[in-house]
Design a protein around this motif. Structure first.
Motif: not given
Lengths: 72, 162
Positions: B1-13
């Motif tokens: 399953m491909t993981k969508d890290l968009t929100h994680y990356n936003e949190l990191w930013q």
């Protein structure tokens, strides 16, 4: 002229302490959110922790202690 | 399953931005005090700045530190950078290829680039000086113009003046 850096070193130590405190505050706020997000995507707990430590190492200099502290 | 890290990356930013903000607050509080203390202890502005950068780079970004360093230390830094730039240009000028000119009966026979001085009476000048010289010389009438100049590679043997 002999330089007495005692007071300078005290200021430097205070700066380090306050920086650690400030970083711990930021980590305490964001690490749980980062953790929850990764877990919701199916990451194992250990992998999640390792990823957060790796990703945030450049942000929080006193990284592992700061991040692990925020995870507890 | 491909993981969508968009929100994680936003949190990191967001975490990064918050980190920089908090670091800037602490730096604002301490860098001026530390700088003043070093000056009081006899440090010159630029060495004081360098010491603070060295001591604090593990905590804050250089940009964050420099933001709270007084201008007098920054100006010195610019001066040194400018000085280094001038020195670099001088060095480059000295290592530029020179031009060898062969002259006979008042006419230029040959211009060639070469890397060694010779003892055949030819003239050596820097390429920059040659450019300045050629630009400064007014155009002659066609009847007085010398033969077209030839530029030979470095390895070519020069034409001797007769």
């Amino acid at each position: 002229m002999t330089k007495d850096l005692t007071h300078y070193k005290e200021l430097l130590q205070q700066a380090k302490t306050q920086t650690e405190t400030a970083l711990a505050t930021v980590a305490k706020r964001f690490v749980p959110e980062l953790y929850t997000e990764l877990r919701s995507l199916g990451y194992d707990p250990d992998v999640t922790r390792q990823k957060i430590v790796r990703d945030c190492k450049s942000l929080w200099i006193y990284e592992v202690a700061t991040i692990v502290g925020a995870l507890q | 399953m491909t993981k969508d890290l968009t929100h994680y990356n936003e949190l990191w930013q967001q975490a990064r931005a918050a980190t920089y903000d908090r670091n800037a607050e602490v730096a604002e509080q301490f860098v001026p005090k530390m700088y003043d203390e070093l000056i009081n202890q006899g440090y010159k502005p630029y060495p004081a700045r360098r010491k603070i950068e060295k001591d604090c780079v593990v905590m804050w970004r250089i940009e964050t530190i420099d933001k709270w360093i007084p201008d007098e230390a920054k100006d010195k830094g610019k001066q040194e950078a400018a000085k280094a730039s001038v020195e670099a240009r001088k060095t480059k000028s000295l290592t530029e290829p020179k031009i060898k000119i062969f002259v006979t009966q008042g006419q230029v026979l040959q211009i060639s680039t070469a890397s060694h001085l010779s003892t055949d009476g030819s003239i050596w000048i820097h390429a920059n000086a040659m450019r300045d010289f050629l630009e400064a010389v007014p155009d002659k009438p066609k009847s007085e113009a010398p033969e077209p100049l030839t530029v030979q590679p470095v390895s070519s043997a020069p034409i001797k003046a007769k």
